[in-house]
Motif scaffolding. Sequence first.
Motif, PDB file in Angstrom:
ATOM      1  N   PHE A 184       0.813  -1.223   0.000  1.00 33.50           N
ATOM      2  CA  PHE A 184       0.000   0.000   0.000  1.00 33.50           C
ATOM      3  C   PHE A 184       0.846   1.272   0.000  1.00 33.50           C
ATOM      4  CE2 PHE A 184       0.716  -0.118   4.592  1.00 33.50           C
ATOM      5  CZ  PHE A 184       0.848   1.233   4.901  1.00 33.50           C
ATOM      6  N   ALA A 185       2.043   1.241   0.573  1.00 32.15           N
ATOM      7  CA  ALA A 185       2.873   2.444   0.692  1.00 32.15           C
ATOM      8  C   ALA A 185       3.171   3.077  -0.659  1.00 32.15           C
ATOM      9  CB  ALA A 185       4.171   2.116   1.419  1.00 32.15           C
ATOM     10  N   ALA A 186       3.248   2.245  -1.701  1.00 36.04           N
ATOM     11  CA  ALA A 186       3.583   2.757  -3.034  1.00 36.04           C
ATOM     12  C   ALA A 186       2.376   3.326  -3.776  1.00 36.04           C
ATOM     13  CB  ALA A 186       4.217   1.637  -3.866  1.00 36.04           C
ATOM     14  N   ASP A 187       1.179   3.108  -3.251  1.00 38.94           N
ATOM     15  CA  ASP A 187      -0.051   3.582  -3.890  1.00 38.94           C
ATOM     16  C   ASP A 187      -0.530   4.831  -3.145  1.00 38.94           C
ATOM     17  OD1 ASP A 187      -3.103   3.763  -4.046  1.00 38.94           O
ATOM     18  OD2 ASP A 187      -2.687   2.305  -5.622  1.00 38.94           O
ATOM     19  N   SER A 188      -0.611   5.967  -3.818  1.00 38.91           N
ATOM     20  CA  SER A 188      -0.920   7.236  -3.146  1.00 38.91           C
ATOM     21  C   SER A 188      -2.285   7.217  -2.461  1.00 38.91           C
ATOM     22  CB  SER A 188      -0.852   8.394  -4.143  1.00 38.91           C
ATOM     23  OG  SER A 188      -1.793   8.217  -5.190  1.00 38.91           O
ATOM     24  N   THR A 189      -3.293   6.600  -3.085  1.00 36.10           N
ATOM     25  CA  THR A 189      -4.624   6.550  -2.487  1.00 36.10           C
ATOM     26  C   THR A 189      -4.631   5.677  -1.236  1.00 36.10           C
ATOM     27  OG1 THR A 189      -5.701   6.879  -4.636  1.00 36.10           O
ATOM     28  CG2 THR A 189      -7.046   5.940  -2.871  1.00 36.10           C
TER      29      THR A 189
ATOM     30  N   SER B  64      -1.995  -3.656   8.593  1.00 37.36           N
ATOM     31  CA  SER B  64      -1.205  -2.643   7.883  1.00 37.36           C
ATOM     32  C   SER B  64      -0.324  -1.852   8.851  1.00 37.36           C
ATOM     33  CB  SER B  64      -2.133  -1.687   7.119  1.00 37.36           C
ATOM     34  OG  SER B  64      -3.081  -1.103   7.990  1.00 37.36           O
ATOM     35  N   PHE B  65      -0.831  -1.618  10.066  1.00 36.42           N
ATOM     36  CA  PHE B  65      -0.030  -0.884  11.053  1.00 36.42           C
ATOM     37  C   PHE B  65       1.117  -1.746  11.564  1.00 36.42           C
ATOM     38  CE2 PHE B  65       1.215   0.501  15.249  1.00 36.42           C
ATOM     39  CZ  PHE B  65       1.386   1.864  15.059  1.00 36.42           C
ATOM     40  N   VAL B  66       0.827  -2.991  11.893  1.00 36.92           N
ATOM     41  CA  VAL B  66       1.862  -3.897  12.404  1.00 36.92           C
ATOM     42  C   VAL B  66       2.985  -4.037  11.381  1.00 36.92           C
ATOM     43  CG1 VAL B  66       2.358  -6.274  13.091  1.00 36.92           C
ATOM     44  CG2 VAL B  66       0.276  -5.157  13.906  1.00 36.92           C
ATOM     45  N   TYR B  67       2.612  -4.189  10.102  1.00 38.44           N
ATOM     46  CA  TYR B  67       3.624  -4.332   9.056  1.00 38.44           C
ATOM     47  C   TYR B  67       4.470  -3.059   8.951  1.00 38.44           C
ATOM     48  CZ  TYR B  67       5.897  -5.256   4.604  1.00 38.44           C
ATOM     49  OH  TYR B  67       6.845  -5.443   3.638  1.00 38.44           O
ATOM     50  N   THR B  68       3.801  -1.892   8.968  1.00 42.37           N
ATOM     51  CA  THR B  68       4.516  -0.628   8.826  1.00 42.37           C
ATOM     52  C   THR B  68       5.429  -0.359  10.016  1.00 42.37           C
ATOM     53  OG1 THR B  68       2.731   0.290   7.481  1.00 42.37           O
ATOM     54  CG2 THR B  68       4.217   1.867   8.530  1.00 42.37           C
ATOM     55  N   ALA B  69       4.958  -0.674  11.224  1.00 43.66           N
ATOM     56  CA  ALA B  69       5.782  -0.475  12.417  1.00 43.66           C
ATOM     57  C   ALA B  69       7.010  -1.384  12.389  1.00 43.66           C
ATOM     58  CB  ALA B  69       4.958  -0.737  13.670  1.00 43.66           C
ATOM     59  N   SER B  70       6.872  -2.554  11.744  1.00 45.84           N
ATOM     60  CA  SER B  70       7.983  -3.504  11.658  1.00 45.84           C
ATOM     61  C   SER B  70       8.886  -3.225  10.457  1.00 45.84           C
ATOM     62  CB  SER B  70       7.437  -4.935  11.551  1.00 45.84           C
ATOM     63  OG  SER B  70       6.612  -5.249  12.651  1.00 45.84           O
ATOM     64  N   HIS B  71       8.338  -2.525   9.436  1.00 46.17           N
ATOM     65  CA  HIS B  71       9.102  -2.204   8.228  1.00 46.17           C
ATOM     66  C   HIS B  71       8.919  -0.718   7.888  1.00 46.17           C
ATOM     67  CE1 HIS B  71       7.884  -6.468   8.065  1.00 46.17           C
ATOM     68  NE2 HIS B  71       9.048  -6.692   7.466  1.00 46.17           N
ATOM     69  N   PRO B  72       9.324   0.179   8.769  1.00 47.40           N
ATOM     70  CA  PRO B  72       9.045   1.614   8.575  1.00 47.40           C
ATOM     71  C   PRO B  72       9.697   2.225   7.335  1.00 47.40           C
ATOM     72  CG  PRO B  72      10.609   1.279  10.372  1.00 47.40           C
ATOM     73  CD  PRO B  72      10.098  -0.071  10.007  1.00 47.40           C
TER      74      PRO B  72
ATOM     75  N   GLU C  97       9.745   1.317   4.329  1.00 53.11           N
ATOM     76  CA  GLU C  97       8.961   1.244   3.091  1.00 53.11           C
ATOM     77  C   GLU C  97       8.022   2.442   2.949  1.00 53.11           C
ATOM     78  OE1 GLU C  97       7.202  -2.605   2.497  1.00 53.11           O
ATOM     79  OE2 GLU C  97       8.974  -3.653   3.258  1.00 53.11           O
ATOM     80  N   LEU C  98       7.391   2.846   4.046  1.00 50.53           N
ATOM     81  CA  LEU C  98       6.538   4.033   3.998  1.00 50.53           C
ATOM     82  C   LEU C  98       7.390   5.299   4.041  1.00 50.53           C
ATOM     83  CD1 LEU C  98       3.687   5.208   3.946  1.00 50.53           C
ATOM     84  CD2 LEU C  98       3.621   5.027   6.448  1.00 50.53           C
ATOM     85  N   ALA C  99       8.535   5.220   4.722  1.00 50.46           N
ATOM     86  CA  ALA C  99       9.429   6.383   4.839  1.00 50.46           C
ATOM     87  C   ALA C  99       9.935   6.851   3.474  1.00 50.46           C
ATOM     88  CB  ALA C  99      10.603   6.045   5.744  1.00 50.46           C
ATOM     89  N   GLU C 100      10.032   5.939   2.512  1.00 50.06           N
ATOM     90  CA  GLU C 100      10.462   6.311   1.161  1.00 50.06           C
ATOM     91  C   GLU C 100       9.531   7.356   0.554  1.00 50.06           C
ATOM     92  OE1 GLU C 100      10.996   3.071  -1.492  1.00 50.06           O
ATOM     93  OE2 GLU C 100      12.259   1.919  -0.103  1.00 50.06           O
ATOM     94  N   HIS C 101       8.284   7.369   1.013  1.00 50.41           N
ATOM     95  CA  HIS C 101       7.274   8.242   0.405  1.00 50.41           C
ATOM     96  C   HIS C 101       6.918   9.446   1.279  1.00 50.41           C
ATOM     97  CE1 HIS C 101       6.585   5.154  -2.676  1.00 50.41           C
ATOM     98  NE2 HIS C 101       6.674   4.276  -1.688  1.00 50.41           N
ATOM     99  N   ILE C 102       6.985   9.301   2.602  1.00 52.91           N
ATOM    100  CA  ILE C 102       6.592  10.420   3.467  1.00 52.91           C
ATOM    101  C   ILE C 102       7.708  10.847   4.424  1.00 52.91           C
ATOM    102  CG2 ILE C 102       4.170   9.705   3.338  1.00 52.91           C
ATOM    103  CD1 ILE C 102       4.407   8.774   6.259  1.00 52.91           C
ATOM    104  N   GLY C 103       8.861  10.189   4.345  1.00 52.38           N
ATOM    105  CA  GLY C 103       9.982  10.535   5.205  1.00 52.38           C
ATOM    106  C   GLY C 103       9.935   9.806   6.546  1.00 52.38           C
TER     107      GLY C 103
END
Length: 402
Positions: free
Chosen positions: A206-211, A227-235, A237-243
């Motif tokens: 989902f991190a790569a999809d803007s919507t 989605s939260f558990v994954y992001t907290a464990s792999h920050p 991937e989302l950081a590439e898009h929002i820092g």
Amino acid sequence: SGCSSADSPPLHHTNYTFMKKIILTIVSSLMTIVAIAQGMAFEPETTTLEQASAKAKAENKLIFLDCFTQWCGPCKMMAKNIFPTEKVGEYMNAHFVNLKIDMETAYGSELAKKLQVQAFPTFVIFNADAQEIGRFLGACKEEEFIAKVKEKSTDNSGSALAKRWEQGDRDPQFLMTYLSTLSATYRADDANDVAEAILEGKEATFAADSTQRSIFIRHINNPFAKSFVYTASHPSELAEHIGQAGVEAKIDRVLQQYTRSLIVEKDGTASLDQQKFNAFASLLNDIKLAKADHYLLSAQISLAEKQKDMDSYISLIKKYLSNPALDADDMQLARWTKPFASESVSPKQKKQMKGILLDRLKEIKAGKRQPMTRIGNMTMSRPTDQLLEMLVKTLDGEKPGQ
């Protein structure tokens, strides 16, 4: 021969009775006019939604609920300028049992959680069975208020969407429409559930999809969401898009909010939901969060404060400060000092908190720390070492300026 019959009252009594009826009719009419001119007739402040439901059934009316707080400016404007008007009163009193409930009272706070009311004023309309029909937010003028009430009393699109959701409809387009509706009415918990359904199976992409990324950032508030558990464990991937800072802020916001829900307040008492706390601790361990103890200790410190257990309160603060993985800034120390203003706090307990503040001041004077001069984008009126010094004097019983 000129005398009235025994069954008929004397003529002067007949005139008196007739006049009395006329006067009563006039007085009754005047009272009705006054009642209408007074605007909306609200039920007594202690009336519950359940009691309003019983009255609504008996009178074949809907229920109107004004969710307000004492500090809300727009709430006060509505109460002063809109609710008392003749036009609003005439319509609302004819169709609704009207309730005003302060959302920060014991009953109101529980109802606010149940209804997911997070902005004020929120106006909720129910049928006579106390089932929500619609809602709208914010202050508005007389005509607009009546128009919105009418719309939300008859437009059951929100209820229809909720029914589709409850029946298991997970069509992607429907989910987006329902999420938009929930977002517009600030129903954060329901919006989270729909957002979780939209992101189901997309946790790693989902991190790569803007919507989808926007849905995660705006609506996911459950730390147990996949989605939260994954992001907290792999920050990263989302950081590439929002820092990195953006990811950390999102994670912290969700966890801080959930931390507050670990404390159960009821009938003037506070307790820890131990089962929920244990599950939360296990989750933090699983995602290997460096600041995990911050959230657990914050909940325990808050509980001790609410329970007025100052010995535990001080002990937990010391435990927090001695944890090498954590760091409380000067403003946090100042916030922790607030409960010590109470006269019920013993001199011994005040002395212990004073010692904590003095330790921090020693670190600042030794150059181990720099006093804070900004909070976010705001420049402070004085550096925090001066603030801490003032708090020390306050704990000594001195008034500011002495």
